[in-house]
Design a protein around this motif. Sequence first.
Motif, short mmCIF file in Angstrom:
data_model
loop_
_atom_site.label_atom_id
_atom_site.label_comp_id
_atom_site.label_asym_id
_atom_site.label_seq_id
_atom_site.Cartn_x
_atom_site.Cartn_y
_atom_site.Cartn_z
N MET A 73 0.83 -1.20 0.00
CA MET A 73 0.00 0.00 0.00
C MET A 73 0.87 1.26 0.00
N TYR A 117 -1.99 -1.05 -4.75
CA TYR A 117 -2.63 -0.53 -3.54
C TYR A 117 -3.95 -1.23 -3.26
N ILE A 193 -4.18 7.21 0.08
CA ILE A 193 -3.42 5.96 0.28
C ILE A 193 -2.58 6.03 1.55
#
Length: 466
Positions: A73, A117, A193
Amino acid sequence: MGAYAFGAVAYGVKDAGFGTFLLLFYNQVVGLPSATVGLVVMMALLIDAFVDPMVGFFSDRTRTRWGRRHPWMYASALPIMVGWVLLWNPPESLSQPATLGWLFLTAVLVRTAVSCYEVPSVALTPELSSDYDERTRIMAWRYLFGWAGGLTMLVSAYLYFLAPTPAFANGLLNRDGYVGYALLGALLMGSAILMSGWGTHREIPNLPNPPIVAQSLRDSFRELGQTVRNRAFAILMLAGLCAYTVQGISYAMSTYLYTYVWGFRGIVFVYATVALFGGVLVAFVAAPRIGRRVSKPSAAATAVVAGASFNIAPYALRLLHVLPEVGTATLLPVLLCFFVVATACNVTAFILGASMMADVVEDSEAKTGRRSEGVFFAGSFFVQKCTSGIGIFLAGAILAVAGFPEKATPGQVPVATIDRLTLTYGIAYLTIAGLAAFCFTRFPFGRREHEARLARLGAEALTDSH
């Protein structure tokens, strides 16, 4: 919950951009043929078909002090931001073939980075909770934030970046406006994110961390093949492929339909966007409640059929000359009502489908002895990408069949062309939505089987511990 769900903003920004503006930008602004643009975007799916399962497989097998998912991620943020800016800024000096190559490469870069992600992130859902109903609630939150991110970018585009100007009565054709649109989108995706990763970081010690058995690459691929042959997974893949494809067609066609069929301009685009988010809010409230009271598969099938019906109804009524005339004050409220209900039904189906995918994890674990969240949600994410792959390709084909002109002026497209466009769109939409509903009805288990499976897995784990 909030931090985890907020990460979906990144996918929402990407999905809205790909689905709503990408075909329009490269067709009407840059000047490439619509069918060719759709083909190039769909070809990028060939790369995704390999990237997504690999990301899922290797994130399942990642072992670090930051857990299995978080390293992926965190590492995805910068490539997503760079790729997004490049996608919307092809050099004007490039030839048409070179511009198509630019589109292909930057689309692959963005979607690969988003995979790195989104696949590990959404794979956290079954790890955070095994409860049949809570998973639906978690997915409802993710879809709420995902749509909020995408619709925020749409409102920003319509009100500011792509608003009408003296030089561009149709602001959607203003190439310079896409520069600021790209920069804002990149910043929003990167921030979402990193904030989601940071906000869920403390949960890492509590997440499943099953041991990895050393094996050859050949054995790894054999294990991957065994995992994806799960019947429930295959059915959800087919259902999702159809459901997200019709959403992709709707996304890619929306600016054409709003502009050339309904005559939307300026602030009216914002009203339409607010109506869409109203439908998302209805689904956010309704989907978890429906999932608690009704079988998820049958509810998802019903929602798909209802969503398709309300989505196509205005165009059918227009062809029958039942709706108010374009430009009259009564037309917009009628259209917005259809948009709200159709969006609520479609998003409800997506939430329930995603919750069902989380339930497949234990079904596979009972059969194979392995937890493969990453692999399953990689498959789920791949079919979501069909929104901007097959959906854009089919939208380009619909425009070509209708004989829709490039760089068309609103109000000057022949009525016969508009009629062909709406009729072709309606037939394609209803056909594929019907296939999605049929696939959902074939899903092989529900609440009772899921809870019995959890009890059996718990008993086995207790036995092994002794």
